[in-house]
Design a protein around this motif. Sequence first.
Motif, PDB file in Angstrom:
ATOM      1  N   VAL A   1      33.848  28.580  53.243  1.00 55.93           N
ATOM      2  CA  VAL A   1      34.490  29.757  52.640  1.00 55.93           C
ATOM      3  C   VAL A   1      35.890  29.401  52.157  1.00 55.93           C
ATOM      4  CG1 VAL A   1      35.463  32.042  53.133  1.00 55.93           C
ATOM      5  CG2 VAL A   1      33.130  31.487  53.859  1.00 55.93           C
ATOM      6  N   ASP A   2      36.657  28.706  52.987  1.00 56.17           N
ATOM      7  CA  ASP A   2      38.011  28.289  52.586  1.00 56.17           C
ATOM      8  C   ASP A   2      37.957  27.424  51.327  1.00 56.17           C
ATOM      9  OD1 ASP A   2      39.197  29.591  54.709  1.00 56.17           O
ATOM     10  OD2 ASP A   2      39.380  27.794  55.961  1.00 56.17           O
ATOM     11  N   ALA A   3      36.993  26.510  51.285  1.00 55.40           N
ATOM     12  CA  ALA A   3      36.881  25.602  50.136  1.00 55.40           C
ATOM     13  C   ALA A   3      36.491  26.357  48.867  1.00 55.40           C
ATOM     14  CB  ALA A   3      35.870  24.502  50.440  1.00 55.40           C
ATOM     15  N   ILE A   4      35.598  27.342  48.991  1.00 53.83           N
ATOM     16  CA  ILE A   4      35.208  28.131  47.822  1.00 53.83           C
ATOM     17  C   ILE A   4      36.396  28.946  47.317  1.00 53.83           C
ATOM     18  CG2 ILE A   4      33.770  30.049  47.014  1.00 53.83           C
ATOM     19  CD1 ILE A   4      31.564  29.039  48.898  1.00 53.83           C
ATOM     20  N   VAL A   5      37.172  29.515  48.227  1.00 59.81           N
ATOM     21  CA  VAL A   5      38.368  30.275  47.829  1.00 59.81           C
ATOM     22  C   VAL A   5      39.345  29.355  47.108  1.00 59.81           C
ATOM     23  CG1 VAL A   5      40.380  31.529  48.695  1.00 59.81           C
ATOM     24  CG2 VAL A   5      38.107  32.010  49.631  1.00 59.81           C
ATOM     25  N   GLU A   6      39.528  28.142  47.637  1.00 60.09           N
ATOM     26  CA  GLU A   6      40.413  27.174  46.982  1.00 60.09           C
ATOM     27  C   GLU A   6      39.901  26.832  45.586  1.00 60.09           C
ATOM     28  OE1 GLU A   6      41.658  22.451  47.266  1.00 60.09           O
ATOM     29  OE2 GLU A   6      40.772  23.432  49.021  1.00 60.09           O
ATOM     30  N   LEU A   7      38.595  26.588  45.474  1.00 57.64           N
ATOM     31  CA  LEU A   7      38.005  26.235  44.185  1.00 57.64           C
ATOM     32  C   LEU A   7      38.183  27.357  43.173  1.00 57.64           C
ATOM     33  CD1 LEU A   7      36.244  24.341  42.471  1.00 57.64           C
ATOM     34  CD2 LEU A   7      34.237  25.393  43.501  1.00 57.64           C
ATOM     35  N   CYS A   8      37.919  28.591  43.586  1.00 57.63           N
ATOM     36  CA  CYS A   8      38.086  29.732  42.674  1.00 57.63           C
ATOM     37  C   CYS A   8      39.545  29.875  42.245  1.00 57.63           C
ATOM     38  CB  CYS A   8      37.592  31.019  43.332  1.00 57.63           C
ATOM     39  SG  CYS A   8      35.802  31.089  43.557  1.00 57.63           S
ATOM     40  N   GLY A   9      40.465  29.612  43.170  1.00 61.03           N
ATOM     41  CA  GLY A   9      41.878  29.655  42.821  1.00 61.03           C
ATOM     42  C   GLY A   9      42.233  28.617  41.774  1.00 61.03           C
ATOM     43  N   ARG A  10      41.692  27.420  41.905  1.00 64.45           N
ATOM     44  CA  ARG A  10      41.937  26.370  40.912  1.00 64.45           C
ATOM     45  C   ARG A  10      41.399  26.775  39.535  1.00 64.45           C
ATOM     46  NH1 ARG A  10      40.467  20.433  43.432  1.00 64.45           N
ATOM     47  NH2 ARG A  10      41.703  20.543  45.346  1.00 64.45           N
ATOM     48  N   LEU A  11      40.211  27.343  39.540  1.00 63.37           N
ATOM     49  CA  LEU A  11      39.618  27.743  38.272  1.00 63.37           C
ATOM     50  C   LEU A  11      40.436  28.848  37.607  1.00 63.37           C
ATOM     51  CD1 LEU A  11      35.865  27.677  39.314  1.00 63.37           C
ATOM     52  CD2 LEU A  11      36.897  26.265  37.523  1.00 63.37           C
ATOM     53  N   ARG A  12      40.864  29.815  38.378  1.00 61.95           N
ATOM     54  CA  ARG A  12      41.675  30.894  37.814  1.00 61.95           C
ATOM     55  C   ARG A  12      42.989  30.348  37.257  1.00 61.95           C
ATOM     56  NH1 ARG A  12      41.203  36.726  40.581  1.00 61.95           N
ATOM     57  NH2 ARG A  12      42.361  37.088  38.667  1.00 61.95           N
ATOM     58  N   ALA A  13      43.590  29.399  37.950  1.00 60.38           N
ATOM     59  CA  ALA A  13      44.828  28.801  37.454  1.00 60.38           C
ATOM     60  C   ALA A  13      44.588  28.049  36.144  1.00 60.38           C
ATOM     61  CB  ALA A  13      45.415  27.861  38.506  1.00 60.38           C
ATOM     62  N   THR A  14      43.432  27.392  36.052  1.00 56.90           N
ATOM     63  CA  THR A  14      43.119  26.615  34.853  1.00 56.90           C
ATOM     64  C   THR A  14      42.903  27.502  33.638  1.00 56.90           C
ATOM     65  OG1 THR A  14      42.112  24.878  36.190  1.00 56.90           O
ATOM     66  CG2 THR A  14      41.512  24.930  33.860  1.00 56.90           C
ATOM     67  N   ILE A  15      42.257  28.666  33.832  1.00 59.42           N
ATOM     68  CA  ILE A  15      41.941  29.515  32.673  1.00 59.42           C
ATOM     69  C   ILE A  15      43.070  30.482  32.330  1.00 59.42           C
ATOM     70  CG2 ILE A  15      39.466  29.316  33.085  1.00 59.42           C
ATOM     71  CD1 ILE A  15      39.465  32.095  34.271  1.00 59.42           C
ATOM     72  N   GLY A  16      44.124  30.505  33.122  1.00 58.47           N
ATOM     73  CA  GLY A  16      45.311  31.266  32.769  1.00 58.47           C
ATOM     74  C   GLY A  16      45.070  32.756  32.626  1.00 58.47           C
ATOM     75  N   ASP A  17      45.490  33.313  31.480  1.00 65.76           N
ATOM     76  CA  ASP A  17      45.404  34.761  31.261  1.00 65.76           C
ATOM     77  C   ASP A  17      43.973  35.292  31.333  1.00 65.76           C
ATOM     78  OD1 ASP A  17      48.121  34.796  30.956  1.00 65.76           O
ATOM     79  OD2 ASP A  17      48.095  34.860  28.761  1.00 65.76           O
ATOM     80  N   LEU A  18      42.992  34.431  31.039  1.00 64.63           N
ATOM     81  CA  LEU A  18      41.598  34.880  31.102  1.00 64.63           C
ATOM     82  C   LEU A  18      41.185  35.241  32.532  1.00 64.63           C
ATOM     83  CD1 LEU A  18      39.678  32.454  28.690  1.00 64.63           C
ATOM     84  CD2 LEU A  18      40.050  34.918  28.400  1.00 64.63           C
ATOM     85  N   GLY A  19      41.951  34.764  33.510  1.00 67.07           N
ATOM     86  CA  GLY A  19      41.641  35.080  34.900  1.00 67.07           C
ATOM     87  C   GLY A  19      41.662  36.568  35.186  1.00 67.07           C
ATOM     88  N   ALA A  20      42.434  37.324  34.400  1.00 66.24           N
ATOM     89  CA  ALA A  20      42.489  38.779  34.585  1.00 66.24           C
ATOM     90  C   ALA A  20      41.174  39.438  34.188  1.00 66.24           C
ATOM     91  CB  ALA A  20      43.631  39.368  33.764  1.00 66.24           C
ATOM     92  N   ARG A  21      40.326  38.710  33.460  1.00 60.99           N
ATOM     93  CA  ARG A  21      39.036  39.250  33.022  1.00 60.99           C
ATOM     94  C   ARG A  21      37.886  38.834  33.937  1.00 60.99           C
ATOM     95  NH1 ARG A  21      39.414  38.350  26.418  1.00 60.99           N
ATOM     96  NH2 ARG A  21      41.462  39.331  26.179  1.00 60.99           N
ATOM     97  N   LEU A  22      38.216  38.185  35.047  1.00 60.80           N
ATOM     98  CA  LEU A  22      37.182  37.783  36.001  1.00 60.80           C
ATOM     99  C   LEU A  22      36.523  39.025  36.591  1.00 60.80           C
ATOM    100  CD1 LEU A  22      35.732  35.584  37.647  1.00 60.80           C
ATOM    101  CD2 LEU A  22      37.612  35.722  39.307  1.00 60.80           C
ATOM    102  N   ALA A  23      35.206  39.108  36.444  1.00 62.34           N
ATOM    103  CA  ALA A  23      34.480  40.306  36.876  1.00 62.34           C
ATOM    104  C   ALA A  23      33.568  40.060  38.058  1.00 62.34           C
ATOM    105  CB  ALA A  23      33.660  40.863  35.716  1.00 62.34           C
TER     106      ALA A  23
END
Length: 388
Positions: free
Chosen positions: A127-149
């Motif tokens: 679970v910790d690793a998945i949360v970390e991975l999702c955080g990395r992805l959101r950081a990479t996509i920048g403003d598009l992260g606000a559209r994560l559904a």
Amino acid sequence: MNDETLARTALLQSSSDAATRVFSTILTRSPISRIDVARLTGLSQAAVTKAVAPLVAAGLVNDSRDPTLTGLPGRPVSPVAVVPDAVVAIGVKVNADELIGVATDLTTRTIASERVPLTSHEPAHVVDAIVELCGRLRATIGDLGARLAAVGIAVSGDVDSETGVVRDSALMGWRGVALGTELAERLHQPVVVENDVRALTIGEHWFGVGLGTGSFAIVTIGRGIGSGLHLNGEVVEGAYGVAGEIGHLPLTSPDHTCACGRRGCVEAVAATSAIVEAVQAAHGRPVSIDEAVALGRAGDPAAVSAFAEAGHVIGAAIASLVNLVGPELVIIGGEGVANFDLLETALRESYAEHVFASADRARIVVRPHTFEDWARGAAAAAIRSLVV
């Protein structure tokens, strides 16, 4: 998730059955004319127009005002098309030694990808690793992260997609892990947990080779032998979340013990680990899968025999599947496809020996899948949860 994304997802989830069919058709086939949407959904053009209007207003669909010709003189149409980046999804494939994650648009086009190693199978660590991975992805996509559904998680084993509970995963050594609930609390996002092969099937159904095919099956070979079924326009989930488990058909000798604890399973001789163990036993030393492949291609008798036995039992399993459900198409995928040359002759011979009558008209297509493709399947499952 910003207010705009909340409104878009709320619209999708509150839509009528007709509107859902319209959006699903546009999503998987855009750009497409309203005439063709009506034909494919069985709705009237007036009903299609009514369903499209709120989708356009919400920014989910683009209503082109530039007419394109249908091919018939004097018959211009204005196509409708999904707005790909109106909503973003994340998909994660859980492997034994790493997590593979992708951020995608609505059409599962990959926007970003990341990998995180797994050093433990303890659920809390994963679970910790998945949360970390999702955080990395959101950081990479920048403003598009606000559209994560939504976030989709693909896990090998028996998964209850309704509750997000992994009931049994031999790969991870899990029983009764409430993965979906724990991740939703940590990520503050809707989370869909799905069997990995079924997620891959959803992706192929909506955006891959299964699009427009009435029935198909995916058979994956590699660390496990899995199958996903798409019949009569729907992905088969099974009454209890289990369907298409051909890796555990008892088609080989009971002398072979499977990782699931049962005897005689297809995976007991056809999974990557089983092939490696057979070659190791013959040579009396540790062997990697890469070395086993090299030995097989060099004509080493033990490796050739191990791959041939795997191909034979997989071929019988595919024939059993085809005999039972009669798909138009069988897609053979998974990481093991890279070694398909060592399996193919025995597989096709065994399939031909066991398939019944006209069921052998099913086409068999080999389609390599990367682990990013599996993660895209998880994202497709997340998007599907918003739409249907």
